[in-house]
Design a protein around this motif. Sequence first.
Motif, mmCIF file in Angstrom:
data_model
loop_
_atom_site.group_PDB
_atom_site.id
_atom_site.type_symbol
_atom_site.label_atom_id
_atom_site.label_comp_id
_atom_site.label_asym_id
_atom_site.label_seq_id
_atom_site.Cartn_x
_atom_site.Cartn_y
_atom_site.Cartn_z
ATOM 1 N N ALA A 54 0.834 -1.206 0.000
ATOM 2 C CA ALA A 54 0.000 0.000 0.000
ATOM 3 C C ALA A 54 0.867 1.254 0.000
ATOM 4 O O ALA A 54 0.577 2.211 -0.717
ATOM 5 N N ARG A 55 1.920 1.240 0.779
ATOM 6 C CA ARG A 55 2.820 2.409 0.808
ATOM 7 C C ARG A 55 3.529 2.615 -0.517
ATOM 8 O O ARG A 55 3.798 3.740 -0.905
ATOM 9 N N LYS A 57 2.176 1.936 -3.275
ATOM 10 C CA LYS A 57 1.085 2.123 -4.233
ATOM 11 C C LYS A 57 1.112 1.038 -5.305
ATOM 12 O O LYS A 57 0.772 1.262 -6.457
ATOM 13 N N LEU A 59 -0.790 -1.463 -6.466
ATOM 14 C CA LEU A 59 -2.176 -1.905 -6.346
ATOM 15 C C LEU A 59 -2.347 -3.383 -6.663
ATOM 16 O O LEU A 59 -3.165 -4.068 -6.047
ATOM 17 N N SER A 103 -7.293 2.822 2.927
ATOM 18 C CA SER A 103 -7.224 3.941 1.984
ATOM 19 C C SER A 103 -6.795 3.465 0.602
ATOM 20 O O SER A 103 -7.351 3.894 -0.419
ATOM 21 N N THR A 104 -5.835 2.562 0.548
ATOM 22 C CA THR A 104 -5.385 2.017 -0.729
ATOM 23 C C THR A 104 -6.483 1.178 -1.375
ATOM 24 O O THR A 104 -6.669 1.225 -2.592
ATOM 25 N N GLU A 107 -8.800 3.547 -2.983
ATOM 26 C CA GLU A 107 -8.200 4.026 -4.231
ATOM 27 C C GLU A 107 -8.353 2.967 -5.330
ATOM 28 O O GLU A 107 -8.662 3.285 -6.484
#
Length: 133
Positions: A54-55, A57, A59, A103-104, A107
């Motif tokens: 997640a950090r 990104k 996905l 949060s990810t 997204e």
Amino acid sequence: LASLVRTHGEPVLPALLALHWLQVLRVEGPAHDDSHTAAPSPERTRLRALLEAARRKDLLAVLGVSPFATRSAAALALEARRAEVDAIRARNPTADALPVVTSTLDELARTLQDTNAWERYVTAMRAPLSREE
């Protein structure tokens, strides 16, 4: 645990270990030998991996799918990952990684809803793989 072994004998230990690995059986408390550091639980290891992805990104890593997964497969993986995170939250509501991972996932849901955004993302993720061939 000791009473189970006394009652059913040592042959029950592999079954108990398998149940623990499958996260059906939760084992708590110190081991007999306190000189060794206990390994992190599979759930904690999984949560740590999700947080790292997640950090970054990443996905696809958060979903656990390949860059060649279809959008519908990614949507199914998103549902499964949300259920997994909800289960972790139920067992450990104070886990620091949960807001970042959630949060990810949000997204990811927005990206999956936008077909063009999803296609741009997976195309970018596939490009390095195409060069390797």
